[in-house]
Design an enzyme around this catalytic site. Structure first.
Site, short mmCIF file in Angstrom:
data_model
loop_
_atom_site.label_atom_id
_atom_site.label_comp_id
_atom_site.label_asym_id
_atom_site.label_seq_id
_atom_site.Cartn_x
_atom_site.Cartn_y
_atom_site.Cartn_z
N LYS A 44 -3.78 40.88 6.62
CA LYS A 44 -2.33 41.05 6.59
C LYS A 44 -1.66 39.81 7.19
O LYS A 44 -2.01 39.38 8.29
CB LYS A 44 -1.90 42.29 7.38
N SER A 52 8.19 48.91 1.58
CA SER A 52 7.18 48.66 2.61
C SER A 52 5.83 49.21 2.15
O SER A 52 5.76 50.21 1.43
CB SER A 52 7.57 49.35 3.92
N GLU A 106 0.82 -1.19 0.00
CA GLU A 106 0.00 0.00 0.00
C GLU A 106 0.87 1.26 0.00
O GLU A 106 0.57 2.25 -0.69
CB GLU A 106 -0.92 0.02 1.23
N TYR A 107 1.94 1.24 0.75
CA TYR A 107 2.86 2.38 0.80
C TYR A 107 3.44 2.63 -0.59
O TYR A 107 3.46 3.77 -1.07
CB TYR A 107 3.99 2.13 1.79
N ASP A 108 3.90 1.58 -1.26
CA ASP A 108 4.50 1.70 -2.59
C ASP A 108 3.47 2.21 -3.59
O ASP A 108 3.80 2.99 -4.50
CB ASP A 108 5.06 0.37 -3.06
N ARG A 165 13.69 39.86 3.04
CA ARG A 165 13.52 41.24 2.60
C ARG A 165 14.73 42.09 2.98
O ARG A 165 15.18 42.93 2.19
CB ARG A 165 12.26 41.85 3.24
N GLU A 176 5.16 35.60 2.05
CA GLU A 176 5.44 35.69 3.47
C GLU A 176 5.70 34.31 4.06
O GLU A 176 4.95 33.36 3.80
CB GLU A 176 4.23 36.34 4.17
#
Length: 204
Positions: free
Chosen positions: A101, A77, A31-33, A122, A156
């Site tokens: 923001k 800014s 299942e993982y493979d 920045r 950001e």
């Protein structure tokens, strides 16, 4: 397709933690493979590889110091105001998009030939610091994209309040705000510490 990839990554990482961290597998190797191969297929089809993908296993670098990089364009800014009439004057009748923001650390991601080549803070707006080593391990930053032209993405680096409270409770000297934690984490010289703090990138 990206949401499918995120879901597969989350499931595979959960399986890795159970297998390697707790010695208590939650799925068969078959299942993982199967899930892993499906993720590889989606990455090839989309041309996008997310930083958290188990197909990458990006090792966390440890640097001696952060290099200074000059921005291609100044990172200025944003102006501030508390007067609604000034906002309407700025809009000037045009259609606009308003958003909350994001308070974190402003970053520039540079892609060359479809691969993440550099991530820069920045700084003073003219020059920033090279933090590629730490941004490469952020959980949602694409290491490859289906664009071969040079591309800069500004955004950001943030940490959620949930992650902030969970991590802050483990620190000897807690941070006052998620912004401080995000900024301090991105600039760490050991990328593995950034990986463990669960930072993410929100593009402007």
């Amino acid at each position: 397709m990206t949401e499918q990839m995120k879901a597969l990554i989350a499931r595979l990482l959960e399986a890795d933690e159970a297998y390697y961290g707790r010695d208590d597998p939650i799925m068969s190797d078959y299942e993982y493979d199967r899930l892993y191969d499906e993720l590889v297929r989606l990455e090839k089809e989309s041309g996008i590889v997310l930083a958290a993908s188990p197909t990458q296993r990006v090792p966390g670098e440890v640097l001696d110091s952060l290099a200074t990089v000059t921005h291609t364009k100044p990172m200025l800014s944003a102006g501030k105001t508390k007067a609604i009439n000034e906002i309407f004057k700025f809009i000037g009748g045009r259609k606009v998009i308003l958003s909350w923001k994001l308070d974190g650390l402003t970053l520039v991601l540079r892609y060359e030939n479809g691969k993440l080549s550099q991530a820069i803070t920045r700084g003073d707006g003219m020059q920033g610091e090279d933090v590629t080593h730490s941004v490469r391990v952020m959980k949602n930053v694409p290491l490859t994209i289906p664009c071969r032209e040079p591309l800069e993405v500004r955004g950001e680096g943030i940490i959620s309040w949930k992650e902030f409270h969970a991590l802050n409770s483990t620190l000897e000297e807690p941070y006052a705000h998620p912004r401080n934690l995000a900024a301090g984490s991105v600039r760490k010289l050991n990328a593995e510490e950034v990986r463990e703090r669960g930072l993410s990138f929100m593009a402007f």
